[in-house]
Each structure stands twice: as C-alpha cells, then as structure tokens.
Design a protein around this motif. Structure first.
Motif, PDB file in Angstrom:
ATOM      1  N   VAL A  50       0.850  -1.189   0.000  1.00 48.52           N
ATOM      2  CA  VAL A  50       0.000   0.000   0.000  1.00 48.52           C
ATOM      3  C   VAL A  50       0.887   1.242   0.000  1.00 48.52           C
ATOM      4  O   VAL A  50       2.050   1.175   0.396  1.00 48.52           O
ATOM      5  N   PRO A  51       0.341   2.381  -0.434  1.00 46.29           N
ATOM      6  CA  PRO A  51       1.136   3.610  -0.362  1.00 46.29           C
ATOM      7  C   PRO A  51       1.512   3.921   1.085  1.00 46.29           C
ATOM      8  O   PRO A  51       0.708   3.741   2.000  1.00 46.29           O
ATOM      9  N   CYS A  52       2.725   4.375   1.281  1.00 50.43           N
ATOM     10  CA  CYS A  52       3.204   4.723   2.615  1.00 50.43           C
ATOM     11  C   CYS A  52       3.919   6.061   2.542  1.00 50.43           C
ATOM     12  O   CYS A  52       4.771   6.275   1.674  1.00 50.43           O
ATOM     13  N   TYR A  53       3.559   6.950   3.461  1.00 48.58           N
ATOM     14  CA  TYR A  53       4.124   8.289   3.488  1.00 48.58           C
ATOM     15  C   TYR A  53       4.651   8.599   4.883  1.00 48.58           C
ATOM     16  O   TYR A  53       4.127   8.098   5.882  1.00 48.58           O
ATOM     17  N   ALA A  54       5.674   9.443   4.927  1.00 48.07           N
ATOM     18  CA  ALA A  54       6.216   9.947   6.189  1.00 48.07           C
ATOM     19  C   ALA A  54       6.322  11.459   6.077  1.00 48.07           C
ATOM     20  O   ALA A  54       6.703  11.985   5.027  1.00 48.07           O
ATOM     21  N   LEU A  55       5.982  12.145   7.164  1.00 49.12           N
ATOM     22  CA  LEU A  55       6.071  13.598   7.142  1.00 49.12           C
ATOM     23  C   LEU A  55       7.524  14.047   7.145  1.00 49.12           C
ATOM     24  O   LEU A  55       8.300  13.696   8.037  1.00 49.12           O
ATOM     25  N   GLU A  56       7.859  14.811   6.144  1.00 47.96           N
ATOM     26  CA  GLU A  56       9.214  15.311   5.980  1.00 47.96           C
ATOM     27  C   GLU A  56       9.659  16.127   7.206  1.00 47.96           C
ATOM     28  O   GLU A  56      10.795  16.017   7.652  1.00 47.96           O
ATOM     29  N   ASN A  57       8.752  16.940   7.757  1.00 51.19           N
ATOM     30  CA  ASN A  57       9.089  17.745   8.936  1.00 51.19           C
ATOM     31  C   ASN A  57       9.530  16.880  10.109  1.00 51.19           C
ATOM     32  O   ASN A  57      10.430  17.257  10.860  1.00 51.19           O
ATOM     33  N   ASP A  58       8.899  15.740  10.276  1.00 46.00           N
ATOM     34  CA  ASP A  58       9.253  14.852  11.386  1.00 46.00           C
ATOM     35  C   ASP A  58      10.581  14.155  11.144  1.00 46.00           C
ATOM     36  O   ASP A  58      11.317  13.867  12.085  1.00 46.00           O
ATOM     37  N   ILE A  59      10.911  13.876   9.885  1.00 50.55           N
ATOM     38  CA  ILE A  59      12.232  13.323   9.547  1.00 50.55           C
ATOM     39  C   ILE A  59      13.311  14.342   9.914  1.00 50.55           C
ATOM     40  O   ILE A  59      14.310  14.017  10.553  1.00 50.55           O
ATOM     41  N   TYR A  60      13.103  15.604   9.536  1.00 49.56           N
ATOM     42  CA  TYR A  60      14.069  16.661   9.841  1.00 49.56           C
ATOM     43  C   TYR A  60      14.138  16.944  11.342  1.00 49.56           C
ATOM     44  O   TYR A  60      15.222  17.202  11.872  1.00 49.56           O
ATOM     45  N   ALA A  61      13.001  16.891  12.022  1.00 54.50           N
ATOM     46  CA  ALA A  61      12.990  17.155  13.462  1.00 54.50           C
ATOM     47  C   ALA A  61      13.802  16.126  14.238  1.00 54.50           C
ATOM     48  O   ALA A  61      14.330  16.426  15.304  1.00 54.50           O
ATOM     49  N   ARG A  62      13.937  14.929  13.684  1.00 52.90           N
ATOM     50  CA  ARG A  62      14.710  13.869  14.330  1.00 52.90           C
ATOM     51  C   ARG A  62      16.103  13.719  13.710  1.00 52.90           C
ATOM     52  O   ARG A  62      16.791  12.757  13.970  1.00 52.90           O
ATOM     53  N   ASN A  63      16.470  14.669  12.863  1.00 50.77           N
ATOM     54  CA  ASN A  63      17.786  14.709  12.221  1.00 50.77           C
ATOM     55  C   ASN A  63      18.082  13.423  11.444  1.00 50.77           C
ATOM     56  O   ASN A  63      19.192  12.910  11.465  1.00 50.77           O
ATOM     57  N   LEU A  64      17.077  12.927  10.742  1.00 53.02           N
ATOM     58  CA  LEU A  64      17.209  11.693   9.967  1.00 53.02           C
ATOM     59  C   LEU A  64      17.363  11.941   8.472  1.00 53.02           C
ATOM     60  O   LEU A  64      17.422  10.991   7.698  1.00 53.02           O
ATOM     61  N   GLN A  65      17.435  13.193   8.051  1.00 53.29           N
ATOM     62  CA  GLN A  65      17.429  13.511   6.632  1.00 53.29           C
ATOM     63  C   GLN A  65      18.615  12.920   5.875  1.00 53.29           C
ATOM     64  O   GLN A  65      18.503  12.605   4.695  1.00 53.29           O
ATOM     65  N   LYS A  66      19.738  12.724   6.538  1.00 56.45           N
ATOM     66  CA  LYS A  66      20.903  12.177   5.836  1.00 56.45           C
ATOM     67  C   LYS A  66      20.803  10.670   5.633  1.00 56.45           C
ATOM     68  O   LYS A  66      21.338  10.148   4.666  1.00 56.45           O
ATOM     69  N   ILE A  67      20.145   9.978   6.545  1.00 51.28           N
ATOM     70  CA  ILE A  67      20.015   8.524   6.384  1.00 51.28           C
ATOM     71  C   ILE A  67      18.676   8.114   5.787  1.00 51.28           C
ATOM     72  O   ILE A  67      18.544   7.002   5.307  1.00 51.28           O
ATOM     73  N   ALA A  68      17.712   9.004   5.765  1.00 50.15           N
ATOM     74  CA  ALA A  68      16.391   8.677   5.224  1.00 50.15           C
ATOM     75  C   ALA A  68      16.432   8.208   3.778  1.00 50.15           C
ATOM     76  O   ALA A  68      15.713   7.272   3.430  1.00 50.15           O
ATOM     77  N   PRO A  69      17.261   8.789   2.886  1.00 50.77           N
ATOM     78  CA  PRO A  69      17.255   8.303   1.496  1.00 50.77           C
ATOM     79  C   PRO A  69      17.625   6.834   1.349  1.00 50.77           C
ATOM     80  O   PRO A  69      17.231   6.189   0.387  1.00 50.77           O
ATOM     81  N   HIS A  70      18.345   6.272   2.286  1.00 51.50           N
ATOM     82  CA  HIS A  70      18.713   4.864   2.216  1.00 51.50           C
ATOM     83  C   HIS A  70      17.526   3.951   2.525  1.00 51.50           C
ATOM     84  O   HIS A  70      17.528   2.783   2.165  1.00 51.50           O
ATOM     85  N   PHE A  71      16.525   4.484   3.201  1.00 53.25           N
ATOM     86  CA  PHE A  71      15.357   3.686   3.563  1.00 53.25           C
ATOM     87  C   PHE A  71      14.096   4.162   2.863  1.00 53.25           C
ATOM     88  O   PHE A  71      13.135   3.436   2.779  1.00 53.25           O
ATOM     89  N   VAL A  72      14.094   5.370   2.401  1.00 55.86           N
ATOM     90  CA  VAL A  72      12.897   5.980   1.844  1.00 55.86           C
ATOM     91  C   VAL A  72      13.110   6.252   0.363  1.00 55.86           C
ATOM     92  O   VAL A  72      13.210   7.373  -0.074  1.00 55.86           O
ATOM     93  N   ASN A  73      13.226   5.183  -0.409  1.00 53.61           N
ATOM     94  CA  ASN A  73      13.468   5.317  -1.837  1.00 53.61           C
ATOM     95  C   ASN A  73      12.757   4.190  -2.578  1.00 53.61           C
ATOM     96  O   ASN A  73      13.257   3.083  -2.638  1.00 53.61           O
ATOM     97  N   PRO A  74      11.590   4.463  -3.145  1.00 52.04           N
ATOM     98  CA  PRO A  74      10.817   3.412  -3.798  1.00 52.04           C
ATOM     99  C   PRO A  74      11.385   2.953  -5.138  1.00 52.04           C
ATOM    100  O   PRO A  74      10.921   1.983  -5.695  1.00 52.04           O
TER     101      PRO A  74
END
Length: 103
Positions: A50-74
């Motif tokens: 199913v489609p899955c989304y994550a709020l970008e603001n919450d990724i940045y708030a947890r300082n995950l933006q540098k590692i997120a592309p390794h897990f968040v890439n369809p």
C-alpha cells in the motif's frame, strides 16, 4: 482507510498483524515518532503493498534527513516504499483516503 502511526514502539509481530489487514484502498501515514518505524522494521516496509508516506518535517525534526534516502526510496530494489511528503501533501492524502484510524 488511512492508517496513521505516531509511535515507534511497535514490535515486528504487531506491525505485521496491522499490515496484514491492509487492502488496496488503504494507505499508511507515519508522523511524529512513527517516522522511525521504517528504520526499525525495514524488512516489513520493503514488503508493503500500500502507499506509505512519512512527514518530511518529522524526519528533519529527528535529524534523519541524511540517512532517510537509504530507507525511503521506492525506486531501488529491496528498499522501503516510504515517500516523504510535506504537511500540505498530507492534507491531500487525508482527502483521498478515509476514514482515518490512528494506531
């Protein structure tokens, strides 16, 4: 139905039970600490149908933006199918998928 997850303390078995009930009319939204779930349970998110989304603001708030592309890439094989979206995009998702259930 729109399933929203705001917490990250689910174990793999509990998440798998929730995911087993998803249909093609459903959508998964991760926000607050729920954005940590793909990092903790990568194998489950790689298998999502199913489609899955994550709020970008919450990724940045947890300082995950540098590692997120390794897990968040369809587009890559064996990667999570989570797409980062803005708050404005989230409004569109809530209009498309209803009712909403917060888990």
């Amino acid at each position: 139905m729109l399933y929203t997850f705001a917490k990250a303390d689910y174990d793999s078995q509990t998440l798998a039970r929730y995911f087993a009930h998803f249909t093609e009319q459903d959508c998964l939204m991760l926000w607050q600490d729920g954005v940590l779930l793909p990092f903790k349970h990568r194998e489950l998110f790689c298998q999502l149908a199913v489609p899955c989304y994550a709020l970008e603001n919450d990724i940045y708030a947890r300082n995950l933006q540098k590692i997120a592309p390794h897990f968040v890439n369809p587009d890559k094989n064996n990667e999570s199918k989570v797409k980062l979206i803005s708050l404005l995009d989230f409004v569109d998702v809530t209009e498309k998928y209803f009712p909403q259930i917060a888990i």
